[in-house]
Design an enzyme around this catalytic site. Structure first.
Site, PDB file in Angstrom:
ATOM      1  N   VAL A 175       0.826  -1.212   0.000  1.00  0.00           N
ATOM      2  CA  VAL A 175       0.000   0.000   0.000  1.00  0.00           C
ATOM      3  C   VAL A 175       0.860   1.262   0.000  1.00  0.00           C
ATOM      4  O   VAL A 175       0.384   2.347   0.297  1.00  0.00           O
ATOM      5  CB  VAL A 175      -0.986   0.036   1.197  1.00  0.00           C
ATOM      6  CG1 VAL A 175      -2.074  -0.999   1.009  1.00  0.00           C
ATOM      7  CG2 VAL A 175      -0.274  -0.161   2.519  1.00  0.00           C
ATOM      8  N   CYS A 176       2.131   1.098  -0.347  1.00  0.00           N
ATOM      9  CA  CYS A 176       3.008   2.263  -0.440  1.00  0.00           C
ATOM     10  C   CYS A 176       3.201   2.614  -1.907  1.00  0.00           C
ATOM     11  O   CYS A 176       3.516   1.732  -2.712  1.00  0.00           O
ATOM     12  CB  CYS A 176       4.358   1.972   0.200  1.00  0.00           C
ATOM     13  SG  CYS A 176       5.324   3.464   0.378  1.00  0.00           S
ATOM     14  N   ILE A 177       2.997   3.881  -2.244  1.00  0.00           N
ATOM     15  CA  ILE A 177       3.154   4.282  -3.649  1.00  0.00           C
ATOM     16  C   ILE A 177       4.279   5.303  -3.806  1.00  0.00           C
ATOM     17  O   ILE A 177       4.359   6.019  -4.793  1.00  0.00           O
ATOM     18  CB  ILE A 177       1.826   4.814  -4.238  1.00  0.00           C
ATOM     19  CG1 ILE A 177       1.212   5.882  -3.335  1.00  0.00           C
ATOM     20  CG2 ILE A 177       0.849   3.674  -4.490  1.00  0.00           C
ATOM     21  CD1 ILE A 177      -0.033   6.538  -3.901  1.00  0.00           C
TER      22      ILE A 177
END
EC number: 1.7.1.7
Length: 328
Positions: A175-177
């Protein structure tokens, strides 16, 4: 360019078995020591709001697992430390680097936590170095974890400042962009980054992010991690704090990044996203399965304990582990 050394990620690596020396995998010891305490597994659930709250932290500590409480309920941190200590449990909290955090750390002298994690997205920073020094001055017996970083230079600087362990991983998580928003990070080569950093480290490395399977835990240890921080595999359980949402009769739980608008409450400097994960069973079942899988890994390594995984051979297979099965 840094491609003089091998660049690979978890799915590119297979570990090579050695002759088994134990009668049953149950004989394999998965425990690991970090600072003055020994824990059942070399894993720690990510210090994120959708992964743990105080109840989950308490359950983990009672079960003999390491945990790091997130830093998004700032006012609740001192009462949390007291509540854990009143039960004879370790207190492990997170801090940021804003000015008011210095006063907060100074207030902890009366009841110091065993572990403090300095938790910012780009941990190779003067602000982190000065916070490490402040904690070490005020709370000399507290074990300080600092991060997140992605280079040997960063590891050495934070260790030299007094960090007892460094956390490696810039944006490899589900969920890290960060990698998309900024172009920077260890996404796609997180395992190689852990190895690169571990070679320079004199103190423990915590590999943070990009773990998709239990086998990735063994691979992290092979390449130098002492502890592995895991997000998505620990999200979505019955005990997880995330909201449960029903879609077409199926239960899902939300999971979002620590720099997402869902966590920040504002659409500003967003480097995290929200996803829905199919609802899982109890957290303890996942921990037990992880332990059994790691015991199996140790037996394949021809070992008896976690450290034996550090010596196995490996091959780089470039994305073929799933034999074209993209569903994994």
């Amino acid at each position: 360019m840094l491609n003089e050394f091998p660049i690979f990620d978890y799915e590119d690596i297979q570990l090579i078995p050695n002759k088994c020396v134990i009668k049953s995998r149950a004989e394999a010891d998965t425990s690991v020591t970090l600072g003055n305490h020994t824990f059942k597994l070399p894993v720690v659930p990510a210090n994120m709001q959708t992964i743990l709250d105080e109840n989950v932290a308490e359950q983990l500590a009672k079960g003999g697992y390491f945990y790091i409480m997130h830093r998004f309920d700032e006012a609740g941190r001192i009462p949390f430390i007291k509540r854990m200590h009143d039960q004879g449990l370790i207190a492990s909290i997170s801090v940021g680097v804003k000015d008011y955090e210095y006063d907060f750390v100074s207030q902890l002298k009366a009841d110091a936590p065993e572990y403090i994690t300095i938790d910012i997205a780009h941990g190779h920073a003067d602000s982190v170095i000065s916070m490490i020094q402040h904690i070490k001055k005020e709370l000399p017996d507290t074990f300080v974890i600092a991060g997140n970083v992605g280079t040997p230079e960063a590891v050495r600087e934070l260790e030299n400042a007094g960090a007892d362990a460094t956390k490696v991983g810039i944006g490899p998580g589900k969920v890290c962009i960060t990698k998309v928003k900024t172009g920077f990070g260890t996404g796609g080569w997180q395992l190689a980054a852990x190895r690169w950093c571990a070679k320079a480290a004199r103190k423990p490395i915590i590999a943070d992010g990009g773990i998709r399977t239990h086998g990735d835990i063994a691979k992290s240890i092979r390449f130098g991690a002492s502890m592995i921080m895991i997000g998505s595999l620990f999200a979505g359980h019955i005990e997880s704090p995330g909201k449960t949402i029903e879609v077409d009769g199926e239960q899902f739980k939300e999971y979002y990044g620590s720099a997402s608008q869902y966590q920040k409450g504002a659409y500003k400097n967003v480097e995290g996203k929200r996803i829905l994960l199919p609802a899982k069973g109890h957290l303890q079942d996942t921990l037990t399965e992880m332990e059994q899988d790691l015991q199996s890994a140790i037996s394949y390594a021809g070992g008896r304990q976690v450290a034996d995984l550090k010596h196995v051979d490996y091959v780089i297979v470039k994305n073929s582990i799933w034999n074209g099965d993209a569903s994994h």
